[in-house]
Design an enzyme around this catalytic site. Structure first.
Site, PDB file in Angstrom:
ATOM      1  N   GLU A 285       0.723  -1.129   0.002  1.00  0.00           N
ATOM      2  CA  GLU A 285       0.157  -0.007   0.013  1.00  0.00           C
ATOM      3  C   GLU A 285       0.939   1.134   0.145  1.00  0.00           C
ATOM      4  OE1 GLU A 285      -3.637   2.020   2.940  1.00  0.00           O
ATOM      5  OE2 GLU A 285      -1.933   0.792   3.942  1.00  0.00           O
ATOM      6  N   LYS A 348      -9.957   0.041  -2.171  1.00  0.00           N
ATOM      7  CA  LYS A 348     -10.155  -0.097  -0.815  1.00  0.00           C
ATOM      8  C   LYS A 348     -11.665  -0.291  -0.508  1.00  0.00           C
ATOM      9  CE  LYS A 348      -8.246   0.539   3.828  1.00  0.00           C
ATOM     10  NZ  LYS A 348      -7.068   1.319   4.583  1.00  0.00           N
ATOM     11  N   CYS A 399      -4.491  -2.753   4.094  1.00  0.00           N
ATOM     12  CA  CYS A 399      -4.259  -2.582   5.356  1.00  0.00           C
ATOM     13  C   CYS A 399      -5.058  -2.903   6.378  1.00  0.00           C
ATOM     14  CB  CYS A 399      -4.136  -0.917   5.477  1.00  0.00           C
ATOM     15  SG  CYS A 399      -3.410  -0.214   6.948  1.00  0.00           S
TER      16      CYS A 399
END
Length: 528
Positions: A285, A348, A399
């Site tokens: 990321e 995301k 994440c």
């Protein structure tokens, strides 16, 4: 001095009310519970301490009034979450960390209140104490994982069991079942140790048998790769950043160049016969916070890396759009010879509140002006992170999405053969990275998939479907790790059942609370 638990003397002829532990013992025990729970999580990783922490909180709150139970639960929660989440105050100041710690401790206050509330039921049905403890913990986590702003699942009991045999139960019922098993064992401990000065009773043997039975069941749970797919070779590139902190991306070009140069270095090793050629390269990321779809120079650098290594690169990129002033946190497949494959793009789905978007911005600014660092709110994606290369189908989550059961499961039921976690730990510390790796370990077991975590600064590594970590990198350093990974194409029971184990346990917890409400309307039994 009168305590909160003192009541009027019983009427003549009625049995005495069962008594809690003295408050002078209960408060230190609540602190001990928080410390024990903390020690179960990385970087310490003493997983049996979680059982002791659950037992200590159950003992401290048993037979207390509801407000006292809530207060003791809050003490445990603050003792746990303040140090567990200390990495959140490294660069944003103390106030956001304090508020987050207080908010998470409030959920353990609810747990403490619920534990006190069901005490009459437990006194009547002592053999059910372990199960009740497990159900209440699952209910508390189910609430905390979803509220507010989508919840914050950090600190779930299941994530403390990376080296525990109980981790194997994730293949049957996911994180909720592991949490239930941990809390159940804690309940068995407290039922074994409660008021031992009354001497040996045959019933004391039951908790010992129960503990052995739970551990035996966990050890008997089969884990490993689901399906008999082939193998692919994957390289994790951890490029590192010029400096840690919130301004790590102030030198965005340097971060991108670090990942490009590390990939070119791997290509040179492959050409020299010093390394196996990978089938896929994974960047973390934020490896390109310069939008490579709109910035020609950034795109050219990634193209150079992909063409030189000769295989696709999964790039963690910040993309502008789709609307004016909007941005996306994405995983984008970049192919050699043809460049970005926008058909293989994952956005995301769960941006981080107050970090990637700011709810109630005006109010949040009164708490911390750091929120203005988030100049544009990230737009959430709508589709699972299923990305297809020529050699494998990837299940990409970004994440802290790895903490959410449904987001990971969605990739598997839609065909993912490998689990990929792209993350950026440059704004935190090694403890946070290790806590995140523990989540990856659970997901690998839960879905019977090989998994990896690729971080900008570490910790990166590969995880097998039995939860073992291989090739873990150091923190705040550059690294390239290459491993063969096996492709999974089957489903564990946990994958097939999805949310249903958690739903069943939560319904049972509600039933326990309802039963306690009925019991509290009746005379209490004598102590025993």
């Amino acid at each position: 001095m009168t305590t909160l638990d003192e009541v009027r003397p019983p009427a003549a002829g009625t049995p005495p009310r069962p008594r809690p532990l003295p408050l002078v013992a209960a408060v230190p025990l609540a602190v001990v519970a928080g410390v024990a729970l903390l020690l179960a999580f990385p970087p310490y990783g003493w997983w049996p301490a979680a059982l002791a922490g659950v037992a200590a909180l159950a003992a401290a709150t048993h037979r207390r009034r509801i407000r006292a139970g809530a207060g003791l639960g809050f003490v445990t929660g603050l003792t746990l979450f303040a140090p567990l989440l200390a990495w959140t105050n490294l660069h944003t100041g103390y106030l956001p960390w304090v508020l987050l710690s207080l908010s998470q401790a409030a959920y353990l206050a609810l747990l403490g209140a619920a534990t006190a509330y069901v005490s009459p039921l437990v006194d009547r049905w002592r053999a059910g104490w372990p199960a009740v403890t497990g159900l209440l913990w699952v209910g508390q986590e189910a609430l905390r994982d979803r509220t507010p702003f989508g919840g914050f699942p950090w600190g779930r009991l299941a994530f403390s069991q990376g080296d525990s045999p109980l981790l194997r139960l994730a293949a049957l019922g996911g994180a909720p079942l592991v949490t239930f098993a941990v809390a159940l064992c804690g309940g068995l401990l407290v039922s074994l140790l409660w008021r031992p000065w009354r001497g040996f009773r045959p019933v004391l043997a039951l908790p010992v048998v129960g503990l052995v039975a739970v551990l035996a069941a966990a050890l008997a749970t089969p884990v490993g790769l689901r399906g008999d797919g082939g193998q692919v070779t994957v390289a994790i590139v951890q490029g590192n950043v010029p400096r840690l902190g919130l301004d790590f991306n102030a030198q965005r070009q340097a971060v991108l160049d670090n990942h490009v140069e590390a990939t070119l270095g791997l290509a040179r090793q492959v050409a020299a016969g010093q390394a196996r050629r990978p089938d896929l390269v994974v960047w973390p990321e934020n490896s390109s916070d310069i939008d490579p779809l709109r910035d020609a120079a950034a795109g050219a650098r990634i193209t150079l890396a992909a063409d030189t290594i000769g295989v696709p690169i999964l790039v963690g990129a910040v993309l502008r759009g789709p609307g004016e002033g909007q941005v996306r946190n994405a995983g984008l497949l970049w192919r050699p010879g043809s460049g970005p494959d926008t058909d293989q793009l994952y956005t995301k789905r769960h941006p981080v509140p107050f970090a990637e978007y700011v709810p109630m911005r005006d109010l949040a600014r009164m708490v911390s002006k750091q929120v203005d660092r988030v100049r544009a709110d990230f737009v959430p994606g709508t589709e699972p992170g299923v990305l297809r290369t020529d050699d494998a189908v990837l299940g990409d989550v970004i994440c802290f999405e790895v903490a959410y059961d449904g987001l990971v499961r969605d990739t598997v039921i839609n065909g993912a053969q490998l689990l990929v976690v792209q993350t950026n730990n440059a704004t935190f510390d090694e403890s946070e990275a290790l806590q995140q790796m523990a989540m990856v370990r659970l997901r690998a077991v839960e879905h019977g998939r090989d998994a990896l975590m690729a971080s900008t600064v570490g910790v990166s590594g590969f995880v097998s479907p039995d939860g073992r970590v291989d090739g873990a990198t150091g923190f705040n350093t550059g690294a390239v790790v290459v491993r063969q990974m096996r492709l999974g194409d089957g489903a564990t029971l946990a994958t097939r059942l999805g949310v249903w184990p958690e739903a069943a346990l939560v319904v049972a917890a509600v039933a326990v609370l309802a039963g306690a409400a009925l019991r509290r309307r009746r005379p209490l039994p004598p102590p025993g």
